[in-house]
Design a protein around this motif. Structure first.
Motif, short mmCIF file in Angstrom:
data_model
loop_
_atom_site.label_atom_id
_atom_site.label_comp_id
_atom_site.label_asym_id
_atom_site.label_seq_id
_atom_site.Cartn_x
_atom_site.Cartn_y
_atom_site.Cartn_z
N MET A 198 37.18 35.69 34.64
CA MET A 198 37.32 34.31 35.09
C MET A 198 35.99 33.57 35.24
N LEU A 199 34.96 34.27 35.69
CA LEU A 199 33.71 33.60 35.99
C LEU A 199 32.79 33.49 34.77
N ASP A 202 35.81 29.08 30.91
CA ASP A 202 37.01 28.39 31.41
C ASP A 202 38.28 28.79 30.66
N MET A 205 41.46 29.57 33.04
CA MET A 205 42.06 28.38 33.65
C MET A 205 42.79 27.54 32.62
N LEU A 230 37.04 33.97 45.47
CA LEU A 230 37.00 32.76 44.66
C LEU A 230 38.03 32.82 43.53
N CYS A 231 38.08 33.96 42.84
CA CYS A 231 39.01 34.09 41.72
C CYS A 231 40.46 34.06 42.19
N GLU A 232 40.75 34.72 43.31
CA GLU A 232 42.13 34.70 43.81
C GLU A 232 42.55 33.29 44.20
N ARG A 233 41.64 32.54 44.80
CA ARG A 233 41.94 31.15 45.17
C ARG A 233 42.23 30.32 43.93
N GLU A 234 41.40 30.49 42.90
CA GLU A 234 41.58 29.72 41.67
C GLU A 234 42.90 30.09 40.98
N LEU A 235 43.22 31.37 40.96
CA LEU A 235 44.48 31.79 40.36
C LEU A 235 45.67 31.21 41.12
N LEU A 237 45.95 28.51 42.62
CA LEU A 237 46.13 27.08 42.38
C LEU A 237 46.90 26.81 41.09
N LYS A 238 46.91 27.79 40.18
CA LYS A 238 47.50 27.58 38.86
C LYS A 238 48.76 28.39 38.59
#
Length: 258
Positions: A198-199, A202, A205, A230-235, A237-238
């Motif tokens: 993920m990092l 893009d 995402m 950070l990655c879990e939060r981003e996941l 959201l989607k």
């Protein structure tokens, strides 16, 4: 994070049984070219669930059971598997989960290598002449020439070369159509997408809207808590986060977070 999960959590459905007969996709599934696991290659790739001679397969079998329960409860079937950074072992986890699922005789699984910048599945399985994932996603090669079937109920779509504009390809409508066709024609019970870290870019995402849920693979003594959070939060959201897999631990031999 909890708020994001609630927004993306569907209404729970009664647990369903995977049908024992797949009326859709039988003929095409039978026509897929057979792949062959090379023992030395499987050992090098740490593919422990294919032959189950290594006690480590138990952790993946436990993971398989938890994953299947959640998929059935929510009527999901597509899973993105990613990691914060390279080297966490997401491809190894993807393949071991797939071959653990293979022991469920009434469950068909498809694995798709969408780590387009750094494809690893063909190397891990020792596939000598893999197809181009870019050509498949653009509709330039047929489904039948992209997949190899391992045993009765696992099919793998590997990739022969890196893709330069990976994020753009993953967001293209041709990609959506190609993957929808794969699911409609083969009618798999589970589809595992091996995605990039993920990092690193893009790509993840860009692709997440196409899947029902995601698994994050982190590496002990390598991934940081900040990266994982950070990655879990981003996941979240989607898509729906199934859980986190702790890999490369010298002390813990099971997955956690489901």
């Amino acid at each position: 994070m909890q708020k994001a999960r609630e927004e993306h959590s569907p209404v729970r459905l009664p647990e369903r049984s995977i049908p024992s007969v797949h009326s859709v996709g039988d003929a095409l599934w039978a026509k897929l070219e057979a792949g062959r696991l090379i023992p030395d290659q499987a050992t090098a790739a740490r593919l422990v669930t294919a032959r189950r001679s290594d006690p480590a397969h138990t952790a993946f079998d436990m993971m398989r059971t938890r994953v299947l329960q959640l998929l059935r409860q929510n009527n999901w079937r597509s899973i993105a598997i990613t990691s914060p950074t390279p080297g966490c072992g997401k491809t190894m986890v993807t393949l071991n989960l797939a071959f653990s699922l293979a022991h469920q005789k009434d469950c068909r699984t498809v694995v798709v290598d969408l780590d387009l910048r750094r494809p690893q599945i063909a190397k891990s399985l020792g596939i000598r002449n893999p197809s181009s994932m870019e050509d498949f996603l653009k509709g330039q090669v047929p489904l039948e020439s992209t997949l190899l079937r391992y045993g009765d109920n696992v099919a793998v779509a590997s990739n022969s070369r890196p893709v330069h504009l990976a994020a753009e390809l993953l967001q293209n409508t041709d990609t959506t159509k190609a993957l929808a066709s794969l699911q409609q024609r083969l009618n798999p019970d589970v589809v595992l997408f091996d995605l990039p870290p993920m990092l690193a870019n893009d790509d993840v995402m860009a692709f997440l809207p196409n899947v029902d849920c995601a698994i994050l693979v982190v590496a002990a003594e390598s991934s940081t808590l900040t990266e994982a959070d950070l990655c879990e939060r981003e996941l979240a959201l989607k898509t729906n986060v199934l859980g986190v897999v702790l890999n490369k631990s010298q002390h813990v031999t099971e997955t956690y977070g489901y």
